[in-house]
Design a protein around this motif. Structure first.
Motif, PDB file in Angstrom:
ATOM      1  N   ILE A 157       0.866  -1.181   0.000  1.00  0.00           N
ATOM      2  CA  ILE A 157       0.000   0.000   0.000  1.00  0.00           C
ATOM      3  C   ILE A 157       0.899   1.226   0.000  1.00  0.00           C
ATOM      4  CG2 ILE A 157      -1.771   1.277   1.265  1.00  0.00           C
ATOM      5  CD1 ILE A 157      -2.779  -1.424   0.266  1.00  0.00           C
ATOM      6  N   THR A 158       0.607   2.144  -0.893  1.00  0.00           N
ATOM      7  CA  THR A 158       1.361   3.384  -0.960  1.00  0.00           C
ATOM      8  C   THR A 158       0.516   4.491  -0.342  1.00  0.00           C
ATOM      9  OG1 THR A 158       2.445   2.678  -2.987  1.00  0.00           O
ATOM     10  CG2 THR A 158       2.481   5.038  -2.506  1.00  0.00           C
ATOM     11  N   ALA A 159       1.063   5.205   0.603  1.00  0.00           N
ATOM     12  CA  ALA A 159       0.386   6.342   1.221  1.00  0.00           C
ATOM     13  C   ALA A 159       1.032   7.612   0.687  1.00  0.00           C
ATOM     14  CB  ALA A 159       0.500   6.273   2.738  1.00  0.00           C
ATOM     15  N   LEU A 160       0.216   8.480   0.129  1.00  0.00           N
ATOM     16  CA  LEU A 160       0.713   9.728  -0.438  1.00  0.00           C
ATOM     17  C   LEU A 160       0.150  10.908   0.334  1.00  0.00           C
ATOM     18  CD1 LEU A 160       0.084   8.827  -4.186  1.00  0.00           C
ATOM     19  CD2 LEU A 160       2.228   8.639  -2.932  1.00  0.00           C
ATOM     20  N   LYS A 161       0.965  11.933   0.471  1.00  0.00           N
ATOM     21  CA  LYS A 161       0.558  13.141   1.175  1.00  0.00           C
ATOM     22  C   LYS A 161       0.917  14.327   0.296  1.00  0.00           C
ATOM     23  CE  LYS A 161       3.278  14.947   4.166  1.00  0.00           C
ATOM     24  NZ  LYS A 161       3.842  16.171   4.616  1.00  0.00           N
ATOM     25  N   ILE A 162      -0.026  15.246   0.139  1.00  0.00           N
ATOM     26  CA  ILE A 162       0.217  16.480  -0.602  1.00  0.00           C
ATOM     27  C   ILE A 162       0.022  17.633   0.365  1.00  0.00           C
ATOM     28  CG2 ILE A 162      -0.540  17.944  -2.511  1.00  0.00           C
ATOM     29  CD1 ILE A 162      -1.732  15.357  -3.779  1.00  0.00           C
ATOM     30  N   ASP A 163       1.062  18.436   0.531  1.00  0.00           N
ATOM     31  CA  ASP A 163       0.915  19.637   1.347  1.00  0.00           C
ATOM     32  C   ASP A 163       0.111  20.658   0.551  1.00  0.00           C
ATOM     33  OD1 ASP A 163       2.383  18.767   3.587  1.00  0.00           O
ATOM     34  OD2 ASP A 163       4.257  19.221   2.559  1.00  0.00           O
ATOM     35  N   VAL A 164      -0.853  21.276   1.213  1.00  0.00           N
ATOM     36  CA  VAL A 164      -1.688  22.273   0.562  1.00  0.00           C
ATOM     37  C   VAL A 164      -0.975  23.611   0.672  1.00  0.00           C
ATOM     38  CG1 VAL A 164      -3.914  23.446   0.608  1.00  0.00           C
ATOM     39  CG2 VAL A 164      -3.777  20.980   1.061  1.00  0.00           C
ATOM     40  N   SER A 165      -0.558  24.121  -0.466  1.00  0.00           N
ATOM     41  CA  SER A 165       0.128  25.415  -0.488  1.00  0.00           C
ATOM     42  C   SER A 165      -0.894  26.518  -0.712  1.00  0.00           C
ATOM     43  CB  SER A 165       1.183  25.436  -1.598  1.00  0.00           C
ATOM     44  OG  SER A 165       0.547  25.241  -2.842  1.00  0.00           O
ATOM     45  N   HIS A 166      -0.449  27.730  -0.478  1.00  0.00           N
ATOM     46  CA  HIS A 166      -1.331  28.875  -0.703  1.00  0.00           C
ATOM     47  C   HIS A 166      -1.369  29.174  -2.185  1.00  0.00           C
ATOM     48  CE1 HIS A 166      -1.698  29.452   3.543  1.00  0.00           C
ATOM     49  NE2 HIS A 166      -0.387  29.378   3.661  1.00  0.00           N
ATOM     50  N   GLY A 167      -2.452  29.703  -2.634  1.00  0.00           N
ATOM     51  CA  GLY A 167      -2.640  29.982  -4.047  1.00  0.00           C
ATOM     52  C   GLY A 167      -4.017  29.499  -4.433  1.00  0.00           C
ATOM     53  N   ILE A 168      -4.394  29.809  -5.629  1.00  0.00           N
ATOM     54  CA  ILE A 168      -5.738  29.464  -6.064  1.00  0.00           C
ATOM     55  C   ILE A 168      -5.655  28.790  -7.427  1.00  0.00           C
ATOM     56  CG2 ILE A 168      -7.980  30.411  -6.694  1.00  0.00           C
ATOM     57  CD1 ILE A 168      -7.857  31.793  -4.208  1.00  0.00           C
ATOM     58  N   THR A 169      -6.400  27.717  -7.575  1.00  0.00           N
ATOM     59  CA  THR A 169      -6.562  27.114  -8.882  1.00  0.00           C
ATOM     60  C   THR A 169      -8.029  27.262  -9.271  1.00  0.00           C
ATOM     61  OG1 THR A 169      -6.986  24.966  -7.885  1.00  0.00           O
ATOM     62  CG2 THR A 169      -4.728  25.414  -8.566  1.00  0.00           C
ATOM     63  N   VAL A 170      -8.292  27.237 -10.532  1.00  0.00           N
ATOM     64  CA  VAL A 170      -9.670  27.372 -11.002  1.00  0.00           C
ATOM     65  C   VAL A 170     -10.412  26.076 -10.684  1.00  0.00           C
ATOM     66  CG1 VAL A 170     -11.128  27.714 -13.025  1.00  0.00           C
ATOM     67  CG2 VAL A 170      -8.936  28.914 -12.846  1.00  0.00           C
ATOM     68  N   PRO A 171     -11.524  26.172  -9.949  1.00  0.00           N
ATOM     69  CA  PRO A 171     -12.256  24.950  -9.615  1.00  0.00           C
ATOM     70  C   PRO A 171     -12.765  24.252 -10.874  1.00  0.00           C
ATOM     71  CG  PRO A 171     -13.091  26.834  -8.368  1.00  0.00           C
ATOM     72  CD  PRO A 171     -12.126  27.354  -9.384  1.00  0.00           C
TER      73      PRO A 171
ATOM     74  N   GLU B 120      -7.675  22.273  -3.992  1.00  0.00           N
ATOM     75  CA  GLU B 120      -8.346  23.574  -3.852  1.00  0.00           C
ATOM     76  C   GLU B 120      -9.442  23.510  -2.796  1.00  0.00           C
ATOM     77  OE1 GLU B 120      -9.214  27.493  -4.094  1.00  0.00           O
ATOM     78  OE2 GLU B 120      -7.446  26.458  -4.866  1.00  0.00           O
ATOM     79  N   SER B 121     -10.169  22.412  -2.735  1.00  0.00           N
ATOM     80  CA  SER B 121     -11.203  22.250  -1.717  1.00  0.00           C
ATOM     81  C   SER B 121     -10.586  22.249  -0.323  1.00  0.00           C
ATOM     82  CB  SER B 121     -11.973  20.949  -1.975  1.00  0.00           C
ATOM     83  OG  SER B 121     -13.040  20.821  -1.096  1.00  0.00           O
ATOM     84  N   ALA B 122      -9.440  21.578  -0.174  1.00  0.00           N
ATOM     85  CA  ALA B 122      -8.731  21.594   1.113  1.00  0.00           C
ATOM     86  C   ALA B 122      -8.270  23.008   1.446  1.00  0.00           C
ATOM     87  CB  ALA B 122      -7.530  20.649   1.062  1.00  0.00           C
ATOM     88  N   ARG B 123      -7.759  23.716   0.473  1.00  0.00           N
ATOM     89  CA  ARG B 123      -7.294  25.094   0.682  1.00  0.00           C
ATOM     90  C   ARG B 123      -8.440  25.986   1.140  1.00  0.00           C
ATOM     91  NH1 ARG B 123      -5.270  26.031  -4.241  1.00  0.00           N
ATOM     92  NH2 ARG B 123      -3.257  25.194  -3.655  1.00  0.00           N
ATOM     93  N   GLN B 124      -9.590  25.864   0.491  1.00  0.00           N
ATOM     94  CA  GLN B 124     -10.755  26.684   0.857  1.00  0.00           C
ATOM     95  C   GLN B 124     -11.236  26.399   2.274  1.00  0.00           C
ATOM     96  OE1 GLN B 124     -13.611  25.939  -2.245  1.00  0.00           O
ATOM     97  NE2 GLN B 124     -12.469  27.131  -3.758  1.00  0.00           N
ATOM     98  N   ARG B 125     -10.953  25.205   2.773  1.00  0.00           N
ATOM     99  CA  ARG B 125     -11.350  24.832   4.137  1.00  0.00           C
ATOM    100  C   ARG B 125     -10.226  25.052   5.147  1.00  0.00           C
ATOM    101  NH1 ARG B 125     -14.224  22.262   0.612  1.00  0.00           N
ATOM    102  NH2 ARG B 125     -16.322  21.565   1.078  1.00  0.00           N
ATOM    103  N   ASN B 126      -9.151  25.696   4.705  1.00  0.00           N
ATOM    104  CA  ASN B 126      -7.975  25.962   5.547  1.00  0.00           C
ATOM    105  C   ASN B 126      -7.361  24.680   6.109  1.00  0.00           C
ATOM    106  OD1 ASN B 126      -7.985  28.820   5.272  1.00  0.00           O
ATOM    107  ND2 ASN B 126      -9.740  28.876   6.662  1.00  0.00           N
ATOM    108  N   LEU B 127      -7.312  23.652   5.298  1.00  0.00           N
ATOM    109  CA  LEU B 127      -6.700  22.388   5.695  1.00  0.00           C
ATOM    110  C   LEU B 127      -5.274  22.363   5.169  1.00  0.00           C
ATOM    111  CD1 LEU B 127      -9.726  20.089   4.806  1.00  0.00           C
ATOM    112  CD2 LEU B 127      -9.196  21.161   6.999  1.00  0.00           C
ATOM    113  N   SER B 128      -4.428  21.588   5.812  1.00  0.00           N
ATOM    114  CA  SER B 128      -3.007  21.635   5.455  1.00  0.00           C
ATOM    115  C   SER B 128      -2.532  20.491   4.574  1.00  0.00           C
ATOM    116  CB  SER B 128      -2.146  21.699   6.721  1.00  0.00           C
ATOM    117  OG  SER B 128      -2.414  20.587   7.541  1.00  0.00           O
TER     118      SER B 128
END
Length: 184
Positions: free
Chosen positions: A41-55, A162-170
């Motif tokens: 099983i591979t576990a991947l993590k993406i850090d949510v950076s600041h910035g905006i992408t088009v939904p 982007e959804s994580a960013r909008q919810r202030n998640l890291s």
């Protein structure tokens, strides 16, 4: 312990165990006993950076709208993973039932991201917002379905970030089996 396992499951051709920590003494014990790793099983993590992408995806955050999408989700699941196997048996009410009765429903806020074209469902990601176990506020991708080798996977992941960013998640996290068609 090996004898206890065989005593509990005398008719079983195989016993499967999930070890959270591959460096643990328990994992080493299993390997020393001759157990084999069948599916990493591979576990991947993406850090949510600041910035905006088009939904590129719409967010569904209630079970009524999820129920409205269930038939299309079933179609998309069957088209893309129906022959793969290894998943819980699916039916049209699977996702609503999961929303209502999941063991972790107390620690997850469920969301559904959908990519559509003229109201036809093309891809979706079933997500859980949580900080369970480690206190890190994040979105876990619990299921991600889109046609393999399509151009939809990247927009779906970007919409999740982007959804994580909008919810202030890291973070955004996903766990994939090494042989999952989505990892191709």
């Amino acid at each position: 312990m090996d004898a206890a396992i065989q005593g509990l499951f005398p008719l079983a051709g195989a016993v499967f165990a999930y070890r959270h920590d591959s460096t643990s003494r328990a994992t080493k014990w299993y390997l020393n006993q001759g157990y084999k790793i069948l599916c990493p099983i591979t576990a991947l993590k993406i850090d949510v950076s600041h910035g905006i992408t088009v939904p590129t995806a719409s967010v569904i955050d209630n079970r009524i709208d999820l129920n409205r999408k269930s038939e299309e989700m079933m179609r998309l699941f069957e088209e893309n993973l129906g022959d793969f196997g290894g998943y819980p048996m699916r039916h049209n009410t699977f996702w609503v039932h999961h929303w209502d009765n999941n063991y972790y429903r107390q620690v997850y806020k469920f969301l559904l991201l959908v990519i559509e074209d003229k109201s036809k469902l093309l891809a979706y990601a079933f997500l859980g917002q949580t900080n369970y176990r480690d206190g890190i506020n994040r979105l876990d991708i619990l299921e991600c379905i889109c046609p393999p080798s399509s151009t939809l996977l990247r927009p779906l992941i970007e919409a999740t970030i982007e959804s994580a960013r909008q919810r202030n998640l890291s973070e955004v996290r996903i766990q994939c089996a090494a042989n999952d068609p989505m990892t191709e």
